[in-house]
Design an enzyme around this catalytic site. Structure first.
Site, PDB file in Angstrom:
ATOM      1  N   CYS A  56      -2.555  67.119  51.671  1.00  0.00           N
ATOM      2  CA  CYS A  56      -2.694  68.413  52.330  1.00  0.00           C
ATOM      3  C   CYS A  56      -1.772  69.427  51.646  1.00  0.00           C
ATOM      4  O   CYS A  56      -0.814  69.051  50.954  1.00  0.00           O
ATOM      5  CB  CYS A  56      -2.295  68.310  53.795  1.00  0.00           C
ATOM      6  SG  CYS A  56      -3.321  67.200  54.788  1.00  0.00           S
ATOM      7  N   GLU A  58       0.537  71.176  52.885  1.00  0.00           N
ATOM      8  CA  GLU A  58       1.930  71.035  53.305  1.00  0.00           C
ATOM      9  C   GLU A  58       2.668  70.020  52.438  1.00  0.00           C
ATOM     10  O   GLU A  58       3.852  70.175  52.149  1.00  0.00           O
ATOM     11  CB  GLU A  58       2.023  70.586  54.769  1.00  0.00           C
ATOM     12  CG  GLU A  58       1.505  71.604  55.770  1.00  0.00           C
ATOM     13  CD  GLU A  58       0.054  71.362  56.146  1.00  0.00           C
ATOM     14  OE1 GLU A  58      -0.754  70.959  55.267  1.00  0.00           O
ATOM     15  OE2 GLU A  58      -0.278  71.577  57.319  1.00  0.00           O
ATOM     16  N   ARG A  84      -9.746  81.478  58.093  1.00  0.00           N
ATOM     17  CA  ARG A  84      -9.597  80.608  59.266  1.00  0.00           C
ATOM     18  C   ARG A  84      -8.248  80.760  59.947  1.00  0.00           C
ATOM     19  O   ARG A  84      -8.041  80.202  61.022  1.00  0.00           O
ATOM     20  CB  ARG A  84      -9.809  79.140  58.862  1.00  0.00           C
ATOM     21  CG  ARG A  84     -11.278  78.810  58.601  1.00  0.00           C
ATOM     22  CD  ARG A  84     -11.476  77.353  58.268  1.00  0.00           C
ATOM     23  NE  ARG A  84     -10.963  77.050  56.945  1.00  0.00           N
ATOM     24  CZ  ARG A  84     -10.362  75.895  56.621  1.00  0.00           C
ATOM     25  NH1 ARG A  84     -10.198  74.956  57.531  1.00  0.00           N
ATOM     26  NH2 ARG A  84      -9.946  75.685  55.399  1.00  0.00           N
ATOM     27  N   CYS A  90      -1.686  68.289  60.198  1.00  0.00           N
ATOM     28  CA  CYS A  90      -2.316  67.062  60.691  1.00  0.00           C
ATOM     29  C   CYS A  90      -1.226  66.046  61.047  1.00  0.00           C
ATOM     30  O   CYS A  90      -0.032  66.260  60.775  1.00  0.00           O
ATOM     31  CB  CYS A  90      -3.271  66.497  59.639  1.00  0.00           C
ATOM     32  SG  CYS A  90      -2.452  65.708  58.237  1.00  0.00           S
ATOM     33  N   CYS A  93       0.957  64.837  58.078  1.00  0.00           N
ATOM     34  CA  CYS A  93       1.913  65.851  57.631  1.00  0.00           C
ATOM     35  C   CYS A  93       3.045  66.023  58.626  1.00  0.00           C
ATOM     36  O   CYS A  93       4.198  66.221  58.230  1.00  0.00           O
ATOM     37  CB  CYS A  93       1.211  67.185  57.409  1.00  0.00           C
ATOM     38  SG  CYS A  93       0.188  67.183  55.926  1.00  0.00           S
ATOM     39  N   TYR A 127       8.247  58.158  65.493  1.00  0.00           N
ATOM     40  CA  TYR A 127       8.834  57.118  64.660  1.00  0.00           C
ATOM     41  C   TYR A 127       9.700  57.817  63.621  1.00  0.00           C
ATOM     42  O   TYR A 127       9.206  58.685  62.894  1.00  0.00           O
ATOM     43  CB  TYR A 127       7.720  56.326  63.975  1.00  0.00           C
ATOM     44  CG  TYR A 127       8.203  55.329  62.951  1.00  0.00           C
ATOM     45  CD1 TYR A 127       8.585  54.061  63.354  1.00  0.00           C
ATOM     46  CD2 TYR A 127       8.253  55.654  61.611  1.00  0.00           C
ATOM     47  CE1 TYR A 127       9.021  53.127  62.414  1.00  0.00           C
ATOM     48  CE2 TYR A 127       8.681  54.729  60.670  1.00  0.00           C
ATOM     49  CZ  TYR A 127       9.064  53.476  61.079  1.00  0.00           C
ATOM     50  OH  TYR A 127       9.492  52.565  60.157  1.00  0.00           O
ATOM     51  N   TRP A 129      11.485  57.220  60.332  1.00  0.00           N
ATOM     52  CA  TRP A 129      11.494  56.240  59.248  1.00  0.00           C
ATOM     53  C   TRP A 129      12.910  55.811  58.889  1.00  0.00           C
ATOM     54  O   TRP A 129      13.191  54.622  58.730  1.00  0.00           O
ATOM     55  CB  TRP A 129      10.774  56.856  58.041  1.00  0.00           C
ATOM     56  CG  TRP A 129      10.666  55.930  56.878  1.00  0.00           C
ATOM     57  CD1 TRP A 129       9.720  54.958  56.677  1.00  0.00           C
ATOM     58  CD2 TRP A 129      11.539  55.875  55.742  1.00  0.00           C
ATOM     59  NE1 TRP A 129       9.953  54.313  55.496  1.00  0.00           N
ATOM     60  CE2 TRP A 129      11.057  54.848  54.900  1.00  0.00           C
ATOM     61  CE3 TRP A 129      12.662  56.600  55.369  1.00  0.00           C
ATOM     62  CZ2 TRP A 129      11.683  54.535  53.696  1.00  0.00           C
ATOM     63  CZ3 TRP A 129      13.280  56.275  54.165  1.00  0.00           C
ATOM     64  CH2 TRP A 129      12.778  55.250  53.342  1.00  0.00           C
TER      65      TRP A 129
HETATM   66 ZN   LIG Z   1      -1.917  67.190  56.609  1.00  0.00          ZN
END
Ligand SMILES: [Zn+2]
Length: 137
Positions: A56, A58, A84, A90, A93, A127, A129
């Site tokens: 993506c 980002e 848009r 998402c 990301c 979460y 990491w």
């Molecule tokens: Zn994304």
């Protein structure tokens, strides 16, 4: 969740919208992202769609920033092509952005309802990491 209102970086939205309008082409590049570095610079990028999981916008902007020596981002926004407007990150990301920049601000919402939120607020009960690496201090 707090009701704190954070200022919206409209210049950053305009930068992403400009790239979306002028650089997105066909199906491979349909999203643009702009990130504000800690030093005030704006880094932009577009997505690189591929059915195998191309990144993506980002995520591309993270690499583009690093290529310019920028390793800390303050705010990020993504804008879709064909007018848009602002598009929220998402799930993938959100996780990557949280891991790279835990204090990152993200611009979401559309048109006159854009607002700035913390990336952690977009990924509750997340979460982390770094918390699960065996060599973590
Ligand atoms: Zn994304």
């Amino acid at each position: 969740m707090t009701a704190q209102t954070r200022p919206v970086d409209h210049e950053l939205i305009q930068a992403a919208a400009h790239v979306a309008r002028t650089r997105c082409r066909g199906d491979n590049h349909t999203m643009a992202a702009a990130a504000r570095a800690q030093d005030g610079r704006i880094i932009t990028a577009v997505n690189a769609y591929h059915f195998t999981g191309g990144p993506c916008a980002e995520l591309v902007v993270i690499g583009a920033a690093a290529a310019q020596g920028v390793y800390e981002l303050d705010t990020i926004v993504a804008v879709g092509d064909r007018d848009r407007g602002v598009v929220p990150p998402c799930g993938r990301c959100r996780q990557v952005l949280l891991d790279y920049f835990p204090a990152l601000k993200v611009i979401v919402g559309n048109d006159d309802r854009v607002r700035t939120v913390l990336v952690a607020d977009l990924l509750p009960e997340s979460y982390v990491w770094a918390d699960h690496q065996l060599d973590a201090e």
